[in-house]
Each structure stands twice: as C-alpha cells, then as structure tokens.
Design a protein around this motif. Structure first.
Motif, short mmCIF file in Angstrom:
data_model
loop_
_atom_site.label_atom_id
_atom_site.label_comp_id
_atom_site.label_asym_id
_atom_site.label_seq_id
_atom_site.Cartn_x
_atom_site.Cartn_y
_atom_site.Cartn_z
N THR A 192 1.59 -5.31 2.23
CA THR A 192 0.13 -5.64 2.53
C THR A 192 -0.18 -6.96 2.15
O THR A 192 0.35 -7.59 1.12
N SER A 193 -0.64 -7.60 3.04
CA SER A 193 -1.38 -8.95 2.78
C SER A 193 -2.44 -8.85 1.71
O SER A 193 -3.28 -8.28 1.81
N LEU A 232 10.41 -10.30 4.38
CA LEU A 232 8.99 -10.18 5.00
C LEU A 232 8.56 -11.29 5.48
O LEU A 232 7.72 -11.28 6.62
N ASP A 233 8.95 -12.61 4.76
CA ASP A 233 8.32 -13.84 5.78
C ASP A 233 8.77 -14.10 7.04
O ASP A 233 8.34 -14.55 8.10
N VAL A 284 -2.04 -3.94 6.41
CA VAL A 284 -0.79 -3.13 6.15
C VAL A 284 0.18 -3.42 7.34
O VAL A 284 -0.02 -3.39 8.50
N HIS A 285 1.47 -3.81 6.83
CA HIS A 285 2.39 -4.29 7.97
C HIS A 285 3.51 -3.27 7.69
O HIS A 285 3.87 -2.64 6.81
N THR A 287 0.89 -1.17 0.15
CA THR A 287 -0.08 -0.10 0.08
C THR A 287 0.85 1.38 -0.17
O THR A 287 1.67 1.45 0.98
N GLY A 288 0.72 1.89 -0.98
CA GLY A 288 1.73 3.34 -1.00
C GLY A 288 1.37 3.92 -2.42
O GLY A 288 0.29 3.85 -3.17
#
Length: 811
Positions: free
Chosen positions: A334-335, A448-449, A341-342, A230-231
C-alpha cells in the motif's frame, strides 16, 4: 471469640452488642459482588462469590468452585487434587490459605502458596490477571506551529499535526494514524499535505501469546525490510513475555543549532516529533516495535534542515528451549501517501525455535503471487559471558520488468547481530550488526520500486550499526558511541558517527559541576556535516544551573551562555544568549528562550528567538489526548504508541492527584493516567497529601495489569462530605449498643461505630443522607444535618423503622 464486657469502662454494660466481632471473619451467608486481590495481585473486574453456612468456628465459609480457581490462575493439577462432596472445594480449611473480606470496600484478599499457582516469574503477571479494559474512544494529538520572520524578505509559517484516533470494543482496538501539514509565505498557503497513514484493527490473543492485526499496517519483521501493506498479521507478542525477554528500541542523538524541530519518520509516516533547544539532544522513548531504517530530520528556525538515518533492529534473542515464536502476514503493498493498494499479493512468515538451551534456529520467507521470493535461515547462540550472537543468510529470486524486457536475477544477503553487557567494566554493546548484500540481491522494497517504474532506487551493499556505552566510575565519566554506515552498489555511501562524553566533578566549594563533549559527523546525499559541542554546567541551587556552551558547525563557531530552571517540575524554562565572533563584534547576539508547562490536560511548549537586524521566530507545541467511556471523559497527556491508559473515577470529586500529581481528576471527577506498560502490573496511588478538604477515599492504592491499547477503569469509591461528632439517641432516650456500625443506607458503606453512651464520629456524609443502625432484630434510621460539626457533639435522633418498631414493642 468471647468478650468480657465487665472490663469495659462504660455506664451501661448490659447495652453492648459485639456480635459482629465475636466470630473471626464472620460474613452473613449469601452471594456478594467483590473485587479480589490474590497474592497482592488485583484481579480484573468484579466477581460474584458466595459464603455458605457451616459448622466451622466462624459460622460461614467462602465457597470456592473449580471454575473460579482456574480463572484465578491456580494450577490445573492442584485443582484436580481437591476433593469435595459438593461444588465447594476443600481449600478454605488448608492452613496455608487465607481469605479476608473488607466489608467497607467489598475487597476480598486471598493469600495462597505460590506453588499452587501456574506461574513463578517474579517480574511478570500471568494472563489470568490481565484486564481488557472498558469500551471507549480516544484521540491522541500533537500540534506544532511556527513562524520565522527575517529582517529582509517574506515571513514563513508552518502548521502540523499528527496523532491517533481510536475506538475500543471488548478486546478489539480500532486505530487510525493521521498527519497534516501546511506551509505559508506571508500568510498565504503554499502547500498542504494530509493523510491517514494507516488504519487497522487489532486484538491481543493471550492464549497464544500473540497479536492479530487487520487493515493498513507496516510489516513487522526481524528479518526483512519493512513496508506498508493492507492485509492481516498474526505474530507472537514479545510484550506478553517477561520484561527480560523483550525487544530493543533505538536511541536517537544529534545536535541542534537553534530552537529546532526534530521529526522521526519512516516511509513518510511521522513517528515522533518534538522541539529541542540548541545543543545535543537525545530521544530515548521511541516504542520498541519499530523495525528498519528511520529518517531523522532536524529543522532549524531559519528553515535549514539536516537529515540522517537511524537503524532499528532487534537485539539477538534466544527462544527458550522447546518454545516457538512466529510472525506471519499476508496482503498487498500500500502507498503511504495515498493509501493505494497495489499488486502483487504477498505472504511472509518467520519463526524462532529454541533448539537447545543456548541455541535457537530461526528463518523465514516472503513470497509474492508474481515474480519475487526470498528465503532466510539463521542460527543464534547464547555465549554466556561473551554475550549473544546470531547469523543468517537470505536468498532472493526476482524477475524485474524493465524497458529491455524481463530480467531474472538471484542474490544473497548475509547478516550478523551481536549484543553484550560487560559487568566487570560496566560496558555495554547495546546492538552491533553487519550486513552484506551482493549486487544481484533484491529486497522486497526494491522489487516494489521496480514494479512501480522506479529503477533508480539504491541497491544496498553493506550496512554497519554499532551502539556502545561505557561508564568510568572512578572519574565520574560516561561515554556513548553510535556508528551507522550504509554503502550501495549504485550510490554514494551514508555514514553517521555520534560520540558523547560526560564528566561530573567538583572544584573547591563548587560541587556538582559537569562537562560534556558531543561530536557528530554525518554524510548524507554527498554532503559532509561535522558538529562539535562543548558544555560546562555550574549548579546554582536545586533545579537551577548556569551553562557555558561552545558549538562548531562547519567553519562557524558559536558561543552561548544559558540559564536553566527546573525547580518547579511542572514549569521548566531557560534563557540563552549566543553569538559567533562576527555577531559579538557587531553587537548582534541571538536571544533565545523556551518554556514547558506540564498539566493534567497535556503539555505546552513555547520557544522564541530574536537576533537584531537578522530575524525573529516563535514556535508553539501542544501534546494532549482525549479519552471517553460511558463513565466520563477527560483530557490528559499524550501516551506513547498503543500503550494502555487508566481512567480513574472519583465519583464526581475534582482535584484528586494520582501518581506524582500530573494526573488530576477534572470537574467531573475523572482522570486518565496515560502510557501504562502493557501486560505489566502498575500501581496507581492517590496523593493523600493533596486531597481536597472533606474528601475520603477508602482504597487509595490499587494495582492493575492492562492489555495493549486497553482503557482501564477504576472507581475510587471517593466521597466528599461532612464530618460530624454526635450522640445517637433512640426514641425512648436510650442509646444503641456499643460496637454497632453506622451505615449509609444508599451506599451500604460503614461510616462510623457506636461508642460508649451513643457517642459516634461520622465521616463522608452526603447531603440528605439516611443513616441506619442495626443490632439483633432492631434497626433505626437518622437524618444527619447537611454540614460538618466537630466543635461539639450533636444529638442525633434515631427512629425505629416500621418492622423494627414492632419487634421493639413486642420486646
């Protein structure tokens, strides 16, 4: 121009008025709202232009201002050289320039030397001619339903849908990709999945040859692996460039054993879904903006699935010397499944710069606010006869949080890409790539994982991709090979091979026979799957053929006989019977059939199978879209991706076919042509051979160039009315002069021309029309009947208007 009326074979040579023809291109002074075609390129929208009185031969001339010429794409230096004492530049008097107005359609046609214009690419339309379209809303959707009923056991059903909803407002486009699926056992729901895969806002920036995106999107990168975030993104848009400089889209091949559903997805988001018949299939209409690995799932009728991966990457490209292409994004991951959002906040940027005419430098970086950085540098070469090649190196630095504490590591990844067409042998390496990553290299997806607690992700070691095609003209043979292999430091390798051979030949009186062989080998999740497929096709007549197929999957060999009929391009179907050796001996062959119907509102696909004492199944698919603007609404075939679409308004006239007939105006006179190429000029043409009776279209062909995702609009100026042969008679029993036009008072459209003794042929007359005839200071009006009359000439009384009556009496 002067006419000798004595040469006319008319009864009353004094009653002739040819004044509108005496001066070439004479236009009455004033301002007009016109459509413009410049050097055969239609300019978007309508333009307010002015004709002024002049001492020139034709009495008036078009006034061309500096602002108008610059907006139409004239070269800045050329415009500065034009001198004039007024705001109207001295261009109209140049013999190389011509301007002609068609008063019946209000279209101004301009012709000018190409050297006066800014651009010279023959297969590219400059930004001045791009059309952002009109405001509107859209809904693109694909619906798929299936049922499988075994002879013993519970039946299963499935339903899925995916597509895009959107709104256009000016140059801005809002899009939301959605998907839904639900499974049933004997009619009882077992699981449901629904999500908005991504919602984003974007707009083209033609002045920068770029595109701006805001919202939930997937990282578009030629260097780094893609992920959902997201961005915002600002990137050079290759589709704004000439077609020869644009990118590469993957081709997906496989072999289906039954009427199967093929789904292409990436990170859980459905990109493409279709139903295929038994045998080899090819998907070649994927959009060319995809990056990274894609998952391909073949789901057979009985629920068996076969999954493999296909790589999508850019063919090595060279940036023109001195030019710069770039991409930059910032936001948070984002998932896909829940749109959560992470952290961390990240930024990424990449560029390609044309250093020399044959050499480009490129590179990029991806940085997070926490513990991950990666930097890439590379170089690309145009080797002329040897093709194009690029090399790059990426260094990553990551601090991975594990149960034992912090683990900081850095590593390198090396990559080479190559593309080449060999004209002498008619061979083409569409894409070849190799990548090696050392054990400590960490990609952004792996990082990210780790942050999410997933320490079991595969650590890639090597990746190979090769796509090769070869044509052997003397043998009427073509070959295609695709190889994809991924190896990992901590997991089993995945390998996929696809080879197809096609040969056309004749035997005696039998012409147009073809034979094909397809072989695939896939290793996925420690499982090897080998498939072989052989087909022999015999044409029966145009669009109809009979085929024998043999397919081997594992230790099982199946033979089939099929009949295909595509003689009607809007309705295609096939029937087949297939069985293995055991099923033949038991008399239990499988019967299959499929049908596809193409219509203006969309595409319908049906497939069914039955095998006695085993199972029966049925599949149903529907592809369609709805587009709505202030001008109307229409259903139509589903476009690909964010391709532009064109709404055509036929003024309420239904049944008008456009561009080969699959787009047809509906009951409200509206049709939508889907999937027009963005930033490329498209010709739209009315099929005059199928026009409904009494329909007249003044401009049956037009051209348009739309920006990405635009909803274009064009009014056809269509009329469906009456045709009348008549004699126009004035109140005193005389006739209007020969050569005077008959005009519809409401639309101001010329619908006829007065001939000798008042004879006239009128077309496109609407109910309760008021027609006017003007010559000199005289004007009369008449009301034609509300029906056609072509058998004999009607008397059409024409009464003077009030002012014209006074002028007539004073005469």
């Amino acid at each position: 121009m002067e006419f000798n009326t004595d040469a006319l074979d008319v009864g009353d040579r004094q009653n002739v008025d040819l004044s509108q023809f005496e001066k070439k291109d004479y236009i009455s002074p004033g301002r007009y709202l016109v459509q413009i075609t410049l050097n055969k390129n239609p300019l978007p929208g309508e333009w307010n232009v002015e004709w002024q009185t002049t001492t020139a031969e034709n009495g008036t001339q078009l006034c061309l201002t500096r602002d108008l010429l610059l907006q139409w794409g004239f070269d800045d230096a050329f415009v500065r050289e034009l001198n004039s004492k007024t705001s109207c530049l001295n261009l109209i008097d140049k013999p190389e320039f011509s301007a002609k107005l068609d008063k019946s359609t209000m279209r101004l046609t301009l012709t000018t030397p190409q050297s006066w214009m800014k651009y010279h690419a023959k297969n590219w339309t400059p930004p001045e001619y791009w059309d952002e379209g009109v405001n509107g809303a859209l809904l693109d959707y694909n619906v798929y339903a299936s049922q499988y009923s075994p002879h013993d056991g519970d039946s299963t059903q499935s339903f899925s849908a995916y597509g895009t909803a959107g709104v256009n407002l000016g140059a801005w486009r809002l899009r939301s990709d959605y998907q839904y699926s639900q499974n049933f056992v004997s009619g009882n729901s077992t699981d449901t999945d629904s999500r908005l895969a991504r919602t984003y806002l974007f707009r083209p920036l033609p002045s920068l040859a770029s595109k701006f995106t805001l919202g939930q999107y997937d990282l578009s990168s030629d260097i780094f692996d893609t992920f959902h975030f997201t961005g915002t993104t600002l990137e050079s848009d290759e589709s704004m460039l000439p077609p020869d400089l644009q990118g590469y889209a993957p081709q997906i091949t496989g072999i289906a054993q039954t009427n199967a559903k093929v789904t292409v997805s990436q990170n859980g988001r459905v990109l493409y879904q279709t139903t295929v018949t038994p045998g080899p299939f090819t998907i070649s209409d994927m959009v060319d903006t995809l990056q990274g690995q894609m998952d391909v799932t073949i789901e057979e009728e009985d629920g068996r699935t076969n999954t493999f991966q296909v790589g999508s990457a850019s063919v090595p490209f060279l940036t023109r010397q001195g030019q710069l292409r770039y991409k930059t994004s910032a936001g948070k991951p984002t998932s896909n499944s829940h749109n959560d959002v992470h952290n961390p906040l990240f930024w990424t940027g990449e560029f390609s710069w044309g250093w020399l005419s044959t050499t480009s430098l490129y590179g990029g970086a991806i940085l997070t606010a926490d513990d991950y950085q990666a930097f890439t540098s590379g170089i690309g070469f145009n080797l002329n006869m040897l093709g194009a090649v690029s090399f790059d190196v990426t260094r990553s630095q990551a601090n991975l949080t594990q149960e034992t504490g912090n683990n900081s590591q850095h590593g390198y990844s090396y990559r080479m890409n190559y593309a080449r067409r060999f004209d002498s042998t008619d061979s083409q390496i569409t894409f070849a790539g190799y990548r090696f990553s050392d054990k400590n290299y960490v990609s952004m997806n792996e990082y990210l994982d780790y942050r999410e607690g997933d320490n079991g992700s595969d650590n890639e070691k090597e990746s190979y991709v090769l796509s090769f095609s070869q044509t052997i003209a003397p043998w009427d043979m073509s070959a295609w090979l695709n190889i994809s292999r991924d190896t990992y430091w901590n997991a089993e390798s995945n390998t996929s091979y696809s080879l197809s051979l096609n040969h056309s030949f004749s035997i005696g009186e039998l012409k147009g026979l073809s034979a094909s062989l397809a072989v695939t080998r896939t290793r996925w999740n420690d499982t090897d799957e080998n498939q072989y497929y052989f087909s022999l096709s015999v044409p029966l007549s145009a669009g109809r053929n009979l085929a024998y197929n043999q397919q081997r999957y594992g230790d099982n060999t199946t033979q089939s006989l099929s009949y295909f009929d595509s003689s009607d391009r809007d309705n295609t179907w096939n029937l087949s019977v297939s069985a293995d050796s055991d099923e033949i001996s038991d008399g239990e062959p499988a019967l299959r059939g499929s049908y596809q119907h193409y219509a203006a509102p969309g595409r319908l696909s049906l497939a069914a199978s039955v095998q006695p004492n085993h199972y029966s199944s049925m599949n149903l698919g529907w592809n369609s879209a709805i587009t709505a603007t202030r001008y109307g609404v229409a259903m139509h075939d589903r476009p690909n991706g964010n391709n532009a679409r064109m709404m055509v308004d036929a003024n309420g006239v239904s049944g008008i076919a456009l561009n080969r007939g699959r787009s047809v105006t509906n009951a409200f006179g509206i049709a939508v042509i889907p999937s027009l190429s963005n930033y490329q000029t498209t010709t739209v043409q009315v099929n005059n051979n199928t026009l409904p009776d009494g329909v007249d279209i003044s401009s049956p062909v037009f051209r348009t160039t739309l920006t990405e995702g635009a909803i274009g609009y064009k009014a056809l100026n269509a009329s469906q009315g009456y045709q009348i042969m008549g004699v126009v008679r004035l109140e005193n029993g005389t006739f209007p002069p020969l050569g005077v036009s008959v005009v519809d008072s409401k639309t101001h459209k010329d619908i006829g021309l007065i001939a000798d003794d008042g004879f006239v042929y009128l077309s496109g007359i609407q109910d309760n029309s008021v027609l006017s005839v003007s010559w000199g200071e005289h004007t009369c009006e008449m009301n034609p009947p509300n029906h056609s009359n072509l058998d004999s000439a009607l008397i059409l009384p024409c009464r003077y208007t009030h002012q014209a009556r006074e002028n007539h009496e004073s005469d």
